[in-house]
Design a protein around this motif. Structure first.
Motif, PDB file in Angstrom:
ATOM      1  N   PHE A  81       0.804  -1.221   0.000  1.00 42.48           N
ATOM      2  CA  PHE A  81       0.000   0.000   0.000  1.00 42.48           C
ATOM      3  C   PHE A  81       0.840   1.276   0.000  1.00 42.48           C
ATOM      4  O   PHE A  81       0.294   2.368  -0.118  1.00 42.48           O
ATOM      5  CB  PHE A  81      -0.946   0.006   1.204  1.00 42.48           C
ATOM      6  N   GLY A  82       2.133   1.163   0.214  1.00 46.24           N
ATOM      7  CA  GLY A  82       3.021   2.303   0.118  1.00 46.24           C
ATOM      8  C   GLY A  82       2.768   3.349   1.189  1.00 46.24           C
ATOM      9  O   GLY A  82       2.252   3.056   2.276  1.00 46.24           O
ATOM     10  N   GLU A  83       3.118   4.597   0.875  1.00 50.93           N
ATOM     11  CA  GLU A  83       2.980   5.690   1.844  1.00 50.93           C
ATOM     12  C   GLU A  83       1.519   5.949   2.180  1.00 50.93           C
ATOM     13  O   GLU A  83       1.188   6.271   3.327  1.00 50.93           O
ATOM     14  CB  GLU A  83       3.617   6.964   1.281  1.00 50.93           C
ATOM     15  N   THR A  84       0.644   5.794   1.203  1.00 49.44           N
ATOM     16  CA  THR A  84      -0.783   6.010   1.461  1.00 49.44           C
ATOM     17  C   THR A  84      -1.294   5.055   2.529  1.00 49.44           C
ATOM     18  O   THR A  84      -2.010   5.457   3.455  1.00 49.44           O
ATOM     19  CB  THR A  84      -1.597   5.809   0.171  1.00 49.44           C
ATOM     20  N   GLY A  85      -0.927   3.783   2.433  1.00 48.88           N
ATOM     21  CA  GLY A  85      -1.333   2.808   3.440  1.00 48.88           C
ATOM     22  C   GLY A  85      -0.754   3.120   4.803  1.00 48.88           C
ATOM     23  O   GLY A  85      -1.424   2.932   5.825  1.00 48.88           O
ATOM     24  N   SER A  86       0.492   3.612   4.820  1.00 47.52           N
ATOM     25  CA  SER A  86       1.137   3.964   6.088  1.00 47.52           C
ATOM     26  C   SER A  86       0.375   5.079   6.799  1.00 47.52           C
ATOM     27  O   SER A  86       0.108   5.012   8.001  1.00 47.52           O
ATOM     28  CB  SER A  86       2.581   4.396   5.842  1.00 47.52           C
ATOM     29  N   VAL A  87       0.028   6.118   6.028  1.00 45.86           N
ATOM     30  CA  VAL A  87      -0.696   7.249   6.612  1.00 45.86           C
ATOM     31  C   VAL A  87      -2.113   6.844   6.998  1.00 45.86           C
ATOM     32  O   VAL A  87      -2.635   7.267   8.036  1.00 45.86           O
ATOM     33  CB  VAL A  87      -0.702   8.437   5.628  1.00 45.86           C
ATOM     34  N   GLY A 198      -5.881  22.234  10.179  1.00 45.78           N
ATOM     35  CA  GLY A 198      -7.261  22.103   9.706  1.00 45.78           C
ATOM     36  C   GLY A 198      -7.563  20.705   9.222  1.00 45.78           C
ATOM     37  O   GLY A 198      -8.676  20.194   9.408  1.00 45.78           O
ATOM     38  N   LEU A 199      -6.573  20.059   8.609  1.00 44.79           N
ATOM     39  CA  LEU A 199      -6.744  18.687   8.144  1.00 44.79           C
ATOM     40  C   LEU A 199      -6.972  17.735   9.311  1.00 44.79           C
ATOM     41  O   LEU A 199      -7.793  16.804   9.232  1.00 44.79           O
ATOM     42  CB  LEU A 199      -5.513  18.269   7.347  1.00 44.79           C
ATOM     43  N   THR A 200      -6.264  17.954  10.417  1.00 47.64           N
ATOM     44  CA  THR A 200      -6.469  17.130  11.612  1.00 47.64           C
ATOM     45  C   THR A 200      -7.878  17.312  12.166  1.00 47.64           C
ATOM     46  O   THR A 200      -8.534  16.339  12.558  1.00 47.64           O
ATOM     47  CB  THR A 200      -5.425  17.493  12.689  1.00 47.64           C
ATOM     48  N   CYS A 201      -8.351  18.571  12.196  1.00 49.46           N
ATOM     49  CA  CYS A 201      -9.726  18.816  12.657  1.00 49.46           C
ATOM     50  C   CYS A 201     -10.741  18.191  11.714  1.00 49.46           C
ATOM     51  O   CYS A 201     -11.793  17.698  12.150  1.00 49.46           O
ATOM     52  CB  CYS A 201      -9.970  20.321  12.775  1.00 49.46           C
ATOM     53  N   LEU A 202     -10.427  18.183  10.409  1.00 49.35           N
ATOM     54  CA  LEU A 202     -11.324  17.599   9.423  1.00 49.35           C
ATOM     55  C   LEU A 202     -11.504  16.096   9.652  1.00 49.35           C
ATOM     56  O   LEU A 202     -12.539  15.525   9.307  1.00 49.35           O
ATOM     57  CB  LEU A 202     -10.776  17.845   8.019  1.00 49.35           C
ATOM     58  N   ALA A 203     -10.522  15.458  10.268  1.00 50.33           N
ATOM     59  CA  ALA A 203     -10.627  14.028  10.575  1.00 50.33           C
ATOM     60  C   ALA A 203     -11.767  13.751  11.554  1.00 50.33           C
ATOM     61  O   ALA A 203     -12.308  12.636  11.589  1.00 50.33           O
ATOM     62  CB  ALA A 203      -9.303  13.520  11.149  1.00 50.33           C
ATOM     63  N   PHE A 204     -12.141  14.761  12.356  1.00 44.78           N
ATOM     64  CA  PHE A 204     -13.226  14.601  13.335  1.00 44.78           C
ATOM     65  C   PHE A 204     -14.559  15.122  12.812  1.00 44.78           C
ATOM     66  O   PHE A 204     -15.597  14.853  13.423  1.00 44.78           O
ATOM     67  CB  PHE A 204     -12.894  15.362  14.626  1.00 44.78           C
ATOM     68  N   LEU A 205     -14.543  15.893  11.722  1.00 43.99           N
ATOM     69  CA  LEU A 205     -15.723  16.647  11.304  1.00 43.99           C
ATOM     70  C   LEU A 205     -16.913  15.763  10.962  1.00 43.99           C
ATOM     71  O   LEU A 205     -18.059  16.094  11.311  1.00 43.99           O
ATOM     72  CB  LEU A 205     -15.363  17.530  10.101  1.00 43.99           C
ATOM     73  N   PHE A 206     -16.692  14.644  10.286  1.00 42.26           N
ATOM     74  CA  PHE A 206     -17.802  13.826   9.796  1.00 42.26           C
ATOM     75  C   PHE A 206     -18.241  12.746  10.790  1.00 42.26           C
ATOM     76  O   PHE A 206     -19.262  12.094  10.571  1.00 42.26           O
ATOM     77  CB  PHE A 206     -17.417  13.174   8.459  1.00 42.26           C
ATOM     78  N   LEU A 207     -17.475  12.544  11.854  1.00 45.71           N
ATOM     79  CA  LEU A 207     -17.842  11.504  12.825  1.00 45.71           C
ATOM     80  C   LEU A 207     -19.172  11.780  13.523  1.00 45.71           C
ATOM     81  O   LEU A 207     -19.999  10.869  13.665  1.00 45.71           O
ATOM     82  CB  LEU A 207     -16.722  11.340  13.862  1.00 45.71           C
ATOM     83  N   LYS A 326      -5.424  11.146   5.895  1.00 48.61           N
ATOM     84  CA  LYS A 326      -5.481  11.575   7.293  1.00 48.61           C
ATOM     85  C   LYS A 326      -6.918  11.798   7.761  1.00 48.61           C
ATOM     86  O   LYS A 326      -7.213  11.660   8.951  1.00 48.61           O
ATOM     87  CB  LYS A 326      -4.663  12.856   7.468  1.00 48.61           C
ATOM     88  N   ALA A 327      -7.803  12.165   6.841  1.00 46.40           N
ATOM     89  CA  ALA A 327      -9.205  12.404   7.201  1.00 46.40           C
ATOM     90  C   ALA A 327     -10.128  11.312   6.685  1.00 46.40           C
ATOM     91  O   ALA A 327     -11.347  11.391   6.860  1.00 46.40           O
ATOM     92  CB  ALA A 327      -9.655  13.759   6.656  1.00 46.40           C
TER      93      ALA A 327
END
Length: 745
Positions: A81-87, A198-207, A326-327
């Protein structure tokens, strides 16, 4: 000798029975110990995963955290999965892992574990102690305040850490930079930092907006409460993304390259033009969701909010697969819920009966399958295609699960265009059609029911219900539920209930007696103490027509219609099917992403950021549609088989309902016939200081549950009094636990 033989022959079965009973008891005790141990292990594991994830998010902005991240990516970059899978594993993995573990935890938790602990010492609870009662955030509990502080601390810490790191790497851009050039570079790096935060906050936005999410069921927070967290995180996210874009625009303006940078579509970095389009959609959603705009132009807000689809698409194009990962966890769980809602809402649902009240309120009774469970504080989303194909409106359930296995009812007050049209249609149908014939034109689409995983109103031995206007609806369900449980002699039932109801006009009093409490439990007065205090705020004395208010109502019922029952395809439904749906869909996503890497991305060395981002999003959509669709189909077939067994019972229940509607009289429905203490006061509002003070003296040292359903001003007044009484109480006085039920979702 005969006596000895009799004794000898009769003792052996008794001994055998006692031995079997003891054996069964030991097995039950072992099972209880095993279940408790398994739940404890699962809970500890979920906490470890969650805390580890939070710690990583706090560490990432620092040099140490960045180093850990780089080491992890380097160690896993050569995998399939490469870097995408890692993240994905690092950022979205913890959310999915917790969702997986939540499935067996909920299955082990059982259906009804509430026990009223009469002898337990009253104590404060973080979720039910109001700390902030006035202000833009509304009523905020201690637990919610802790969450808000954590988010604020995270943002401040991340900005500080990124700024320190940016200053450290500034010399790498050259020692001959002028002061102004250094400022421009710092502003550019700050813009990038705001984007990461903002990207980190976006990870919580849809939960929080995944209505039937397995995570919301795990923490027992219903969608109607979680929606405010979506609003808070959404405001914070859009504020950070605004700073992200604004800083870049200033940098480009200083360098004189705004036009070229705006339309740039990079292949080895962020696609700027996609980011601009994404921000325009996000800004439109944000502005129309602000309270002044939302209240005045609700339809504009409603339709604009559906731009989230385009926001997600252009977000993936802008940041590429690595950053989108990340999100992705929260977005994926939201997609699962949205897909399930789509299939549930496709079914037309029978309206079994309708009732119009002179105060502008309509009661709808909807058909539901017997295997679809809900709680007394649940709510549903309704769409009437004859009124609007696109609009969905949420309503609190006014019936108790014990009122009947095959129907669910809601009260709808006519306060807007949609509800006025519904009332007009119901009135028209009631006049045109014969009693108890098919409502050929009244069919509904339903999403839900949604609500608490467990009926928390049963946690308290003593309960205060405070309603404003049509906010009485969920409390009708609570009272019915309490009386049914009292009749069934269940232990976990409040024994003292005070209902405080404030209405504008006396004609609204007709809403209360739609449930005949006496018929539910004739002897309840010996077991449950119910007090009712009603306040008519805009009338100084009783109306002359008050005694005739019930005669103005109209009812009709239907036995056959073109629709069916509410679909069982809801995330808050069967735990095993809902959990399997999440697990199989996630496994399908991993398989789909793996095949994409094996068959396309790796062999052809696809490296375009924007292209890989949209392919990752496509994998999520495909896995939900194919693997999730397979589970939805199996779930639907299971529901049809199990619901078919109860068709005879359903017909009998509808017949009893018709008899009930025909037999209801004003005498049966008198508001004060079942209350120990009942009064109506005109021209005044409830004095909560007096009410809670009296309760403190009478109910003594106990945990008292307070549930409010009404406008924000009412919620604020009750929360303020709960806080004051609990903090200033004597040792012999109760602790008031504040809970709210959404009045304006």
């Amino acid at each position: 000798m005969a006596v000895d033989d009799f004794l000898h022959s009769s003792q052996h079965p008794l001994l055998h029975s006692n031995g079997a009973h003891a054996h069964n008891t030991n097995n039950n005790n072992k099972n209880i110990i095993f279940v408790s141990l398994a739940k404890w292990v699962l809970k500890v594991t979920m906490w470890v995963v969650f805390l580890s994830w939070v710690i990583f998010l706090f560490l990432f902005p620092t040099d140490f955290g960045t180093g850990l991240y780089d080491d992890w990516v380097d160690a896993t970059s050569g995998t399939l999965f490469g870097e995408t899978g890692s993240v994905l594993l690092l950022y979205s993995g913890p959310i999915i892992i917790i969702a997986f573990l939540a499935v067996p935890y909920l299955l082990l938790s059982g259906e009804d574990q509430l026990q009223v602990k009469e002898k337990k010492t009253p104590r404060f609870r973080l979720w039910t102690f109001p700390v902030l009662v006035d202000g833009p955030l509304g009523v905020v509990s201690a637990a919610e305040l802790i969450g808000i502080i954590l988010f604020i601390v995270f943002v401040i810490w991340a900005v500080y850490s990124y700024t320190v790191v940016n200053f450290e790497i500034l010399p790498s851009y050259g020692d001959d930079l002028t002061l102004e050039e250094k400022r421009v570079f710092m502003l550019q790096m700050s813009a990038y930092s705001f984007g990461l935060i903002g990207l980190t906050c976006l990870a919580f936005l849809f939960l929080p907006v995944a209505r039937g999410s397995i995570l919301l069921r795990l923490i027992d927070i219903p969608f109607e409460h979680a929606i405010r967290y979506h609003v808070w995180v959404g405001n914070l996210t859009m504020f950070l993304l605004t700073l992200h874009g604004l800083c870049y625009m200033i940098v480009w303006a200083i360098r004189g390259i705004i036009p070229s940078e705006i339309i740039e579509w990079k292949s080895d970095g962020g696609a700027n033009f996609a980011g601009v389009i994404c921000y325009v959609f996000g800004l439109s959603i944000w502005v129309t969701a602000l309270p002044p705009v939302r209240k005045r132009y609700f339809e504009l807000y409603y339709y604009t909010h559906h731009l989230y689809v385009l926001f997600i698409i252009f977000f993936a194009l802008h940041v590429g697969d690595t950053y989108f990962s990340k999100a992705a966890g929260g977005i994926f769980l939201f997609m699962l819920d949205r897909f399930l809602r789509f299939w549930q809402s496709r079914k037309n649902v029978n309206v079994i009966s309708t009732t119009c009240y002179p105060c502008g309120t309509v009661k709808l009774v909807l058909s539901k399958p017997g295997n679809l469970q809900y709680n007394a504080l649940s709510f549903i989303f309704l769409r009437m295609r004859e009124i609007s194909w696109l609009q969905w409106h949420p309503f609190s359930v006014s019936s108790s699960p014990s009122d009947g296995k095959y129907h669910i009812s809601v009260l709808i007050k006519a306060v807007g265009d949609w509800t006025e049209k519904l009332r007009g249609k119901v009135s028209e149908e009631s006049i045109i059609e014969l009693p108890f014939q098919s409502h050929s034109k009244i069919l509904a689409s339903v999403e839900g029911p949604y609500g608490h995983e467990s009926p928390y109103h049963l946690m308290y031995e003593k309960l205060i219900l405070v309603a404003g206007g049509s906010g009485i609806s969920p409390f009708l369900a609570i009272l019915s539920d309490i009386l049914h449980r009292t009749k069934q002699k269940k232990l976990s039932v409040p024994r003292h209930v005070l209902l405080v109801w404030a209405v504008k006009r006396s004609n609204e009093l007709s809403l209360f007696p739609i449930t005949d409490m006496k018929s539910i439990c004739p002897s309840f007065s010996n077991q449950v103490n119910i007090e009712i205090q009603t306040y008519v705020t805009r009338e100084s004395e009783p109306s002359l027509e008050e005694n005739l208010v019930h005669e103005a109502t109209s009812s009709s019922a239907s036995s056959i219609s073109k629709g069916g029952s509410i679909s069982i395809l809801v995330g808050t439904g069967n735990k095993l099917w809902a959990g399997s749906y999440v697990i199989i869909s996630t496994v399908g996503f991993v398989i789909t992403l793996g095949l994409l890497n094996i068959c396309y991305l790796n062999p052809f060395s696809i490296s375009y950021w924007w292209y890989r981002g949209i392919l990752l999003l496509a994998c999520m959509v495909i896995s939900v549609c194919i693997f999730g669709g397979l589970m939805v189909g199996l779930w639907h077939l299971w529901g049809k088989r199990t619901s078919a067994r109860g068709e005879a019972d359903e017909d009998g229940e509808k017949f009893n309902m018709r008899q009930h509607i025909e037999g209801v009289t004003d005498k049966d429905l008198s508001l004060g016939t079942f209350a120990h203490s009942y009064f109506v006061r005109y021209g005044c509002r409830p004095d909560f200081k007096e009410i809670f003070g009296s309760i403190s003296d009478r109910w003594g040292h106990a945990d008292v549950g307070v549930i409010v359903c009404g406008p924000p001003t009412l919620q604020s007044s009750v929360a303020k009094e709960c806080r004051s009484q609990s903090l200033n109480r004597r040792s012999s006085h109760p602790i008031f636990h504040y809970n709210s039920h959404s009045f304006d979702l």
